[in-house]
Scaffold this motif. Structure first.
Motif, PDB file in Angstrom:
ATOM      1  N   LEU A   1      -1.087 -14.516  -1.523  1.00  0.00           N
ATOM      2  CA  LEU A   1      -0.359 -13.406  -0.915  1.00  0.00           C
ATOM      3  C   LEU A   1      -0.908 -13.129   0.473  1.00  0.00           C
ATOM      4  O   LEU A   1      -2.105 -13.289   0.710  1.00  0.00           O
ATOM      5  N   ARG A   2      -0.057 -12.676   1.343  1.00  0.00           N
ATOM      6  CA  ARG A   2      -0.520 -12.145   2.623  1.00  0.00           C
ATOM      7  C   ARG A   2      -0.957 -10.711   2.394  1.00  0.00           C
ATOM      8  O   ARG A   2      -0.643 -10.101   1.369  1.00  0.00           O
ATOM      9  N   ILE A   3      -1.655 -10.139   3.355  1.00  0.00           N
ATOM     10  CA  ILE A   3      -2.227  -8.809   3.172  1.00  0.00           C
ATOM     11  C   ILE A   3      -1.167  -7.755   2.865  1.00  0.00           C
ATOM     12  O   ILE A   3      -1.392  -6.871   2.033  1.00  0.00           O
ATOM     13  N   ASP A   4      -0.007  -7.833   3.484  1.00  0.00           N
ATOM     14  CA  ASP A   4       1.053  -6.855   3.219  1.00  0.00           C
ATOM     15  C   ASP A   4       1.532  -6.930   1.771  1.00  0.00           C
ATOM     16  O   ASP A   4       1.780  -5.908   1.139  1.00  0.00           O
ATOM     17  N   ASP A   5       1.661  -8.142   1.263  1.00  0.00           N
ATOM     18  CA  ASP A   5       2.105  -8.331  -0.116  1.00  0.00           C
ATOM     19  C   ASP A   5       1.040  -7.854  -1.105  1.00  0.00           C
ATOM     20  O   ASP A   5       1.354  -7.225  -2.116  1.00  0.00           O
ATOM     21  N   LEU A   6      -0.219  -8.158  -0.805  1.00  0.00           N
ATOM     22  CA  LEU A   6      -1.316  -7.705  -1.653  1.00  0.00           C
ATOM     23  C   LEU A   6      -1.359  -6.177  -1.692  1.00  0.00           C
ATOM     24  O   LEU A   6      -1.488  -5.571  -2.762  1.00  0.00           O
ATOM     25  N   ALA A   7      -1.235  -5.550  -0.533  1.00  0.00           N
ATOM     26  CA  ALA A   7      -1.255  -4.091  -0.454  1.00  0.00           C
ATOM     27  C   ALA A   7      -0.109  -3.493  -1.267  1.00  0.00           C
ATOM     28  O   ALA A   7      -0.301  -2.512  -1.993  1.00  0.00           O
ATOM     29  N   HIS A   8       1.059  -4.080  -1.152  1.00  0.00           N
ATOM     30  CA  HIS A   8       2.221  -3.587  -1.891  1.00  0.00           C
ATOM     31  C   HIS A   8       1.983  -3.677  -3.392  1.00  0.00           C
ATOM     32  O   HIS A   8       2.229  -2.718  -4.131  1.00  0.00           O
ATOM     33  N   GLN A   9       1.498  -4.829  -3.859  1.00  0.00           N
ATOM     34  CA  GLN A   9       1.273  -5.008  -5.295  1.00  0.00           C
ATOM     35  C   GLN A   9       0.169  -4.100  -5.819  1.00  0.00           C
ATOM     36  O   GLN A   9       0.232  -3.634  -6.953  1.00  0.00           O
ATOM     37  N   ALA A  10      -0.836  -3.852  -4.996  1.00  0.00           N
ATOM     38  CA  ALA A  10      -1.952  -3.003  -5.415  1.00  0.00           C
ATOM     39  C   ALA A  10      -1.653  -1.518  -5.225  1.00  0.00           C
ATOM     40  O   ALA A  10      -2.370  -0.669  -5.745  1.00  0.00           O
ATOM     41  N   GLY A  11      -0.622  -1.208  -4.452  1.00  0.00           N
ATOM     42  CA  GLY A  11      -0.275   0.191  -4.206  1.00  0.00           C
ATOM     43  C   GLY A  11      -1.225   0.893  -3.253  1.00  0.00           C
ATOM     44  O   GLY A  11      -1.459   2.095  -3.380  1.00  0.00           O
ATOM     45  N   VAL A  12      -1.772   0.134  -2.303  1.00  0.00           N
ATOM     46  CA  VAL A  12      -2.680   0.699  -1.305  1.00  0.00           C
ATOM     47  C   VAL A  12      -2.234   0.264   0.088  1.00  0.00           C
ATOM     48  O   VAL A  12      -1.566  -0.749   0.232  1.00  0.00           O
TER      49      VAL A  12
END
Length: 65
Positions: free
Chosen positions: A5-16
């Motif tokens: 995942l790119r950082i934006d996708d990771l942030a979205h999935q983690a909710g942060v």
């Protein structure tokens, strides 16, 4: 890799926010991404770690702890 995942996708999935991910990296709570050129790729272990941090924070633990 399919799970990367790119950082934006990771942030979205983690909710942060992405700034939280960068803060956790700066403080040594989250390992940095695998770099390919200028692109950072995060794997499932990064998401698991973010979820662990969130659970610990919900239980009242601080980032320093």
């Amino acid at each position: 890799m399919a799970d990367d995942l790119r950082i934006d996708d990771l942030a979205h999935q983690a909710g942060v926010p992405t700034t939280t991910i960068r803060l956790y990296q700066h403080r040594g709570l989250l390992p940095g991404p695998r770099l390919e050129g200028r692109t950072g790729w995060y794997g499932p272990h990064h998401l698991d770690r973010l979820m662990l941090i969130a659970r610990l924070r919900e239980q009242g633990h601080s980032l320093a702890g």
